[in-house]
Scaffold this motif. Sequence first.
Motif, PDB file in Angstrom:
ATOM      1  N   GLY A  18      24.332  86.698  20.080  1.00 31.42           N
ATOM      2  CA  GLY A  18      23.150  85.624  20.360  1.00 31.42           C
ATOM      3  C   GLY A  18      21.901  85.755  19.347  1.00 31.42           C
ATOM      4  O   GLY A  18      21.380  84.990  18.918  1.00 31.42           O
ATOM      5  N   PHE A  19      21.884  87.160  18.691  1.00 30.58           N
ATOM      6  CA  PHE A  19      20.876  87.398  17.785  1.00 30.58           C
ATOM      7  C   PHE A  19      21.034  86.697  16.399  1.00 30.58           C
ATOM      8  O   PHE A  19      20.342  86.037  15.644  1.00 30.58           O
ATOM      9  N   GLY A  20      22.643  86.838  16.171  1.00 23.58           N
ATOM     10  CA  GLY A  20      23.078  86.216  15.005  1.00 23.58           C
ATOM     11  C   GLY A  20      22.938  84.638  14.856  1.00 23.58           C
ATOM     12  O   GLY A  20      22.568  83.868  14.085  1.00 23.58           O
ATOM     13  N   VAL A  21      23.211  83.980  15.976  1.00 21.27           N
ATOM     14  CA  VAL A  21      23.267  82.585  16.244  1.00 21.27           C
ATOM     15  C   VAL A  21      21.800  82.253  16.060  1.00 21.27           C
ATOM     16  O   VAL A  21      21.453  81.276  15.561  1.00 21.27           O
ATOM     17  N   PHE A  38      17.311  78.988  29.061  1.00 25.81           N
ATOM     18  CA  PHE A  38      17.597  79.172  30.390  1.00 25.81           C
ATOM     19  C   PHE A  38      19.064  79.224  30.881  1.00 25.81           C
ATOM     20  O   PHE A  38      19.980  79.896  31.430  1.00 25.81           O
ATOM     21  N   ILE A  39      19.526  77.965  30.082  1.00 22.89           N
ATOM     22  CA  ILE A  39      21.025  77.368  30.484  1.00 22.89           C
ATOM     23  C   ILE A  39      21.875  78.567  29.682  1.00 22.89           C
ATOM     24  O   ILE A  39      22.980  79.084  30.467  1.00 22.89           O
ATOM     25  N   ILE A  40      21.491  78.980  28.494  1.00 23.90           N
ATOM     26  CA  ILE A  40      22.456  79.620  28.001  1.00 23.90           C
ATOM     27  C   ILE A  40      22.505  81.256  28.590  1.00 23.90           C
ATOM     28  O   ILE A  40      23.521  81.703  28.758  1.00 23.90           O
ATOM     29  N   MET A  41      21.468  81.703  29.134  1.00 27.63           N
ATOM     30  CA  MET A  41      21.254  82.873  29.924  1.00 27.63           C
ATOM     31  C   MET A  41      22.008  82.718  31.208  1.00 27.63           C
ATOM     32  O   MET A  41      22.914  83.676  31.606  1.00 27.63           O
ATOM     33  N   CYS A  42      22.191  81.468  31.639  1.00 30.96           N
ATOM     34  CA  CYS A  42      22.880  81.432  32.916  1.00 30.96           C
ATOM     35  C   CYS A  42      24.467  81.329  32.878  1.00 30.96           C
ATOM     36  O   CYS A  42      25.220  82.029  33.648  1.00 30.96           O
ATOM     37  N   CYS A  43      24.761  80.666  31.652  1.00 25.95           N
ATOM     38  CA  CYS A  43      26.121  80.702  31.234  1.00 25.95           C
ATOM     39  C   CYS A  43      26.639  82.164  30.950  1.00 25.95           C
ATOM     40  O   CYS A  43      27.878  82.657  31.699  1.00 25.95           O
ATOM     41  N   ALA A 159      22.660  88.293  31.080  1.00 26.31           N
ATOM     42  CA  ALA A 159      21.984  87.192  30.955  1.00 26.31           C
ATOM     43  C   ALA A 159      20.531  87.150  30.357  1.00 26.31           C
ATOM     44  O   ALA A 159      20.154  86.628  29.528  1.00 26.31           O
ATOM     45  N   PHE A 160      19.795  88.315  30.655  1.00 27.54           N
ATOM     46  CA  PHE A 160      18.568  88.344  30.152  1.00 27.54           C
ATOM     47  C   PHE A 160      18.601  88.561  28.721  1.00 27.54           C
ATOM     48  O   PHE A 160      17.820  88.297  28.037  1.00 27.54           O
ATOM     49  N   MET A 161      19.387  89.671  28.301  1.00 33.77           N
ATOM     50  CA  MET A 161      19.535  90.139  26.886  1.00 33.77           C
ATOM     51  C   MET A 161      20.025  88.830  26.070  1.00 33.77           C
ATOM     52  O   MET A 161      19.508  89.001  24.802  1.00 33.77           O
ATOM     53  N   SER A 162      21.043  88.029  26.632  1.00 33.40           N
ATOM     54  CA  SER A 162      21.588  87.193  25.691  1.00 33.40           C
ATOM     55  C   SER A 162      20.387  86.189  25.304  1.00 33.40           C
ATOM     56  O   SER A 162      20.086  85.695  24.134  1.00 33.40           O
ATOM     57  N   GLY A 163      19.435  85.757  26.153  1.00 33.07           N
ATOM     58  CA  GLY A 163      18.388  85.123  26.075  1.00 33.07           C
ATOM     59  C   GLY A 163      17.274  85.693  25.240  1.00 33.07           C
ATOM     60  O   GLY A 163      16.732  84.808  24.305  1.00 33.07           O
TER      61      GLY A 163
END
Length: 202
Positions: A18-21, A38-43, A159-163
């Motif tokens: 997610g950081f690279g994106v 938030f949607i990305i985190m939930c997914c 979820a938290f880290m991805s966001g």
Amino acid sequence: MLFYTGLFLLVIAVSLDGFGVGVTYGMRKIIVPFNALFIIMCCSGIIVLLAMTIGSLLSSFISPDIAKIIGGSILIFLGLFSLYNIVRPKRENTSDESNQNILTAVLTTPDKADLDQSGIISANEAVLLGAALALDAFGAGIGASMLGYSPILTAILIAFMSGLFVFCGIRTGILLSKNKQLQGMTFLPPILLIALGFFNIL
């Protein structure tokens, strides 16, 4: 202590894509609103929770030692596969591009998630991006549950880290613009997964 250190490293390894994106979006000035984030985190959280539930069901049929070996092996395989995708020669995107899975295309070229080319990631596009980012997390989630990690805690952390990583990546991309200093970080997630796999097996 080592158990939770392993969990923390696993969460980072799974979420670091997610950081690279985010860096790509920041450099290309693509806006990701907080509702899309938030949607990305939930997914990510939901897919990891599903994967770990499946892993927990599978581990109930086998002994803890065998489950650890299988879980560690899954992490090693995912790491090696990711490493292969990074170091393999890049082919020209011609006819192969049309046959490429859209989720894979979004991961290799993140700006393709912006389907309408508006420069803003909408809610529907955020679901696509979140699913693409969670693909690696699915396999890792199965492996992590077999290693004894809590499905709910792991899903929440991922979820938290991805966001967080997407957000920080966007800010970093805006600052770095065309700078390519962060390309070496693409090797970090697969190396972490391989190391965690071996650590848990041994």
